[in-house]
Design an enzyme around this catalytic site. Sequence first.
Site, PDB file in Angstrom:
ATOM      1  N   GLU A 346      55.272 -76.072 -44.686  1.00 41.73           N
ATOM      2  CA  GLU A 346      55.267 -77.177 -45.654  1.00 41.73           C
ATOM      3  C   GLU A 346      56.122 -76.869 -46.881  1.00 41.73           C
ATOM      4  O   GLU A 346      55.664 -76.947 -48.018  1.00 41.73           O
ATOM      5  CB  GLU A 346      53.833 -77.515 -46.059  1.00 41.73           C
ATOM      6  CG  GLU A 346      52.947 -77.885 -44.879  1.00 41.73           C
ATOM      7  CD  GLU A 346      51.504 -78.173 -45.273  1.00 41.73           C
ATOM      8  OE1 GLU A 346      51.201 -78.144 -46.479  1.00 41.73           O
ATOM      9  OE2 GLU A 346      50.689 -78.422 -44.371  1.00 41.73           O
ATOM     10  N   GLU A 465      49.659 -78.045 -37.512  1.00 41.06           N
ATOM     11  CA  GLU A 465      48.379 -78.438 -38.110  1.00 41.06           C
ATOM     12  C   GLU A 465      48.216 -79.936 -37.879  1.00 41.06           C
ATOM     13  O   GLU A 465      49.148 -80.702 -38.116  1.00 41.06           O
ATOM     14  CB  GLU A 465      48.333 -78.173 -39.618  1.00 41.06           C
ATOM     15  CG  GLU A 465      48.328 -76.730 -40.042  1.00 41.06           C
ATOM     16  CD  GLU A 465      48.298 -76.597 -41.562  1.00 41.06           C
ATOM     17  OE1 GLU A 465      48.050 -77.621 -42.251  1.00 41.06           O
ATOM     18  OE2 GLU A 465      48.549 -75.483 -42.065  1.00 41.06           O
TER      19      GLU A 465
END
Length: 539
Positions: A346, A465
């Site tokens: 991220e 995720e």
Amino acid sequence: MPLAALAVGAAAGTVALAGTAGAETTDIVRTGAGEDGYSSSSRPTYNFGASDTLVAGRAGGDTMVTYLKFTVASPGAGVTVKNARVTLTRESRTLPSALTLSKVASTTWTEKTLSAKNDPALGAAVSTVKPKSDAATVTFDVSAVVKSAGTYTFAVTSKVANTPARFRSSEAAAGRPSLNLTVVRPAATPPATKPPATTPSKPPATTPPTTPPTKPVEATPTTPANCVVDAKLVPSCGVLWGAAAGGFSDVPRDEALKTFEQKTGRTSTVYHTYHKGDELFPTKDEIAMTSDPANPRTLMLNWKVGYGTKWANVAKGDQDARIDRLSTFIKTNYGTRKFFMVLHHEPENDVVATAGSGMTAKDYAAMFRHTVLRMKANGVTNAVFVVAYMNYEKWNNSPWWGDLYPGDDVVDWVGVDTYNNAQPGGFHTGDFNYMMNRTTDKAKFPGWYTWATTNHPAKPIMVAEWGVYDSSPTVVGKNKADVYATVLPQLAKMPQIKGLVYFETAKDQNGHDIRMDDTPEALAGFRKIAADPRFNVKL
């Protein structure tokens, strides 16, 4: 993790002792301290909110008081709280012969402003303990106070002279304060033979426009035979199944994963963990988890190599000693066993677009390339490298987003972290297709799965995720179950997805409960996904 990088501070997680099918289940729901700190009477203006240590007791003329604040999320519909306990981990020195935990009425104080000059008043004593001087932990029974969701504030004091207690705070690397609830969940409803095909509601006009959810279609039942992985861990058929369990909690990751597996009924072939900076890994526990012949697993190790510095500095070689040290450790302790490595997942959340910041998107790509090439030059041949994006429209539409990609020669899998809201009409509400392909403007960004398959058609996709939360004022079990019901049929329409890794936490940094078992209906729906034969991939 959703919308942000891995937080070091405490939040919440779950570890459970599961009962048998059709019976009640007893869980331990652990919530970390959202705020903690201590005050010192001899230093009335000092603030210790950033310290990794909490102090309670007396030393000379100084009286120190530790303050703790916990925000407990709803444990789910029909769940009863059996008992509640606050546990602190001794940081150093001996403990006093008696410690008292008192209730504090104020919940508005913050660790950043707490001092003896403004610390909140103490209420009635809740629990007094007499620990051994060298006890590793101290536990206070707060069952009389904590009976449901809410914000709870406590203070720890001691009247013993010159023996102040020192505990680890929420800023510590491990052993952070926790509020542990023993809860009893009702029996789970057996999964339906065929889940209802539903279309979650479109977000209201006050939220950014989104792609309407796709109506679920029935997947063609298949039973993959002899699905195996190649040198890059790409399965010959089927999809790798995995989890990062116990996120934002003090629960050991291996313990949390075993609980997750017990509840869901399937071994998580991909065991996702997180590391940063100079930490050496795989750890002994991680190695043990991937050395279990009865439950074959591989690791997905997430590393922030640039922790404490800037991406540009890593790319220039300033952290080569850090990279070399880890490379040697991996070769010595993990041999040639294949594993996934994600470098700074991220990254969008940490980009500083200003030229020269050292944290631009191009700096990230350079950091990723340098680290991969350095590790390979060091003889690390068993790492399979993954770049993991956020899938948040604000970043996807940014002019610099495309600069993040490090290059096909150093990327083995293209990954994404993506989450959905199960609340009907809520922000980011949708089905699995929406979760993978949402967009506010197709002209700016076509949707993440479309982008990945168009721009990198030769790369397997890792959903590094994923998770579902329900922002409804009152959580409704059917909401998550309806989203889970769309996963299998829509996954069948996305053949480039070769890995699916769930992120499980009772409370992320945005307060979202991403547990797959917060209601019996949700667990039943999730178990249906886990039972699908497409995840029968042999390592």
